[in-house]
Design a protein around this motif. Structure first.
Motif, mmCIF file in Angstrom:
data_model
loop_
_atom_site.group_PDB
_atom_site.id
_atom_site.type_symbol
_atom_site.label_atom_id
_atom_site.label_comp_id
_atom_site.label_asym_id
_atom_site.label_seq_id
_atom_site.Cartn_x
_atom_site.Cartn_y
_atom_site.Cartn_z
ATOM 1 N N ALA A 76 38.113 40.852 17.854
ATOM 2 C CA ALA A 76 37.388 39.593 17.631
ATOM 3 C C ALA A 76 36.511 39.247 18.838
ATOM 4 O O ALA A 76 35.384 38.755 18.681
ATOM 5 N N THR A 77 36.992 39.531 20.009
ATOM 6 C CA THR A 77 36.216 39.252 21.224
ATOM 7 C C THR A 77 34.955 40.098 21.269
ATOM 8 O O THR A 77 33.863 39.588 21.581
ATOM 9 N N MET A 78 35.071 41.370 20.948
ATOM 10 C CA MET A 78 33.898 42.250 20.955
ATOM 11 C C MET A 78 32.908 41.858 19.868
ATOM 12 O O MET A 78 31.696 41.898 20.081
ATOM 13 N N ARG A 79 33.404 41.476 18.720
ATOM 14 C CA ARG A 79 32.517 40.987 17.646
ATOM 15 C C ARG A 79 31.746 39.753 18.125
ATOM 16 O O ARG A 79 30.556 39.635 17.884
ATOM 17 N N GLU A 80 32.456 38.852 18.757
ATOM 18 C CA GLU A 80 31.839 37.618 19.255
ATOM 19 C C GLU A 80 30.785 37.927 20.315
ATOM 20 O O GLU A 80 29.693 37.345 20.309
ATOM 21 N N ARG A 81 31.085 38.847 21.204
ATOM 22 C CA ARG A 81 30.115 39.231 22.249
ATOM 23 C C ARG A 81 28.874 39.883 21.643
ATOM 24 O O ARG A 81 27.752 39.591 22.049
ATOM 25 N N LEU A 82 29.092 40.769 20.692
ATOM 26 C CA LEU A 82 27.951 41.424 20.047
ATOM 27 C C LEU A 82 27.120 40.414 19.259
ATOM 28 O O LEU A 82 25.884 40.464 19.293
ATOM 29 N N THR A 83 27.767 39.495 18.594
ATOM 30 C CA THR A 83 27.048 38.434 17.876
ATOM 31 C C THR A 83 26.229 37.605 18.853
ATOM 32 O O THR A 83 25.080 37.254 18.570
ATOM 33 N N GLY A 84 26.810 37.310 20.013
ATOM 34 C CA GLY A 84 26.084 36.574 21.045
ATOM 35 C C GLY A 84 24.852 37.325 21.541
ATOM 36 O O GLY A 84 23.788 36.729 21.745
ATOM 37 N N GLU A 85 24.996 38.627 21.730
ATOM 38 C CA GLU A 85 23.851 39.444 22.163
ATOM 39 C C GLU A 85 22.766 39.465 21.100
ATOM 40 O O GLU A 85 21.590 39.327 21.404
ATOM 41 N N ARG A 86 23.158 39.642 19.863
ATOM 42 C CA ARG A 86 22.178 39.665 18.775
ATOM 43 C C ARG A 86 21.468 38.316 18.669
ATOM 44 O O ARG A 86 20.266 38.268 18.445
ATOM 45 N N ASP A 87 22.203 37.221 18.844
ATOM 46 C CA ASP A 87 21.577 35.896 18.831
ATOM 47 C C ASP A 87 20.587 35.752 19.985
ATOM 48 O O ASP A 87 19.520 35.154 19.826
ATOM 49 N N ARG A 88 20.932 36.300 21.125
ATOM 50 C CA ARG A 88 20.032 36.245 22.282
ATOM 51 C C ARG A 88 18.758 37.044 22.014
ATOM 52 O O ARG A 88 17.654 36.611 22.339
ATOM 53 N N TRP A 89 18.891 38.203 21.391
ATOM 54 C CA TRP A 89 17.716 39.009 21.064
ATOM 55 C C TRP A 89 16.835 38.296 20.038
ATOM 56 O O TRP A 89 15.607 38.334 20.136
ATOM 57 N N LEU A 90 17.463 37.643 19.077
ATOM 58 C CA LEU A 90 16.685 36.862 18.105
ATOM 59 C C LEU A 90 15.974 35.693 18.787
ATOM 60 O O LEU A 90 14.836 35.368 18.444
#
Length: 187
Positions: A76-90
């Motif tokens: 769950a932590t890695m999913r959250e981090r990856l989601t955060g990165e994708r949001d930052r790229w967007l």
């Protein structure tokens, strides 16, 4: 001897008047011109940097998909981090297209030729509208990449690449615009 002194005095007076006139009239105009040209080149550089940011963020988003929710290899932590990165790229895409549309008058008008000005204006407006649209993020990324690559090559590619791909880049850009606007595209 008096003719020599007179010649020297006239030459000295002429030099002083010329230097004074130059420093009072010509130098300020040249400094103002230098400043304007510097601003134009800075805006062009920023235009290129924002297009590269769009290409980079789109590539990262395409190559880094979210894992399936039931994938046991992802915590769950890695999913959250990856989601955060994708949001930052967007967010980078949003910021870049916002800059493009806000500064289009500065960089677009700096190129000679109406077709180059119109190309930059049309690109900036369309890229921003894609980001503002209600399309899903994957479609936005695909469209922004399809819009940006040919434009970036025409403004900042190597001269031989610009010439070699000029017609293909214009055709690709026009087809992408037609796709965005819902018009049927020609093969």
């Amino acid at each position: 001897m008096p003719d020599t002194v007179w010649t020297i005095l006239v030459a000295a007076a002429t030099a002083v008047v010329t230097a004074t006139a130059t420093s009072l009239i010509v130098a300020p105009r040249m400094e103002a011109r230098k400043k304007r040209l510097g601003e134009v080149h800075t805006a062009r550089d920023a235009f290129g940097a924002h297009m590269l940011r769009i290409i980079s963020a789109c590539s990262l988003l395409q190559n880094t998909p979210l894992p399936a929710p039931d994938d046991p290899d992802w915590t769950a932590t890695m999913r959250e981090r990856l989601t955060g990165e994708r949001d930052r790229w967007l967010q980078q895409l949003d910021d870049a297209t916002l800059w493009l549309i806000d500064n289009v008058a500065t960089y677009a008008a700096s190129w000679p030729g109406r077709h180059l000005i119109q190309f930059a204006v049309e690109y900036a407006g369309t890229a921003r509208m894609v980001m503002l649209s209600e399309r899903d993020d994957a479609t936005k990324v695909q469209l922004l990449l399809a819009l940006t690559v040919p434009v970036q090559r025409q403004y900042f590619g190597w001269p031989w690449a610009r010439a070699r791909h000029a017609l293909a880049d214009r055709r690709t850009f026009a087809q992408t615009l037609a796709h965005i606007n819902g018009a049927p595209t020609a093969p």
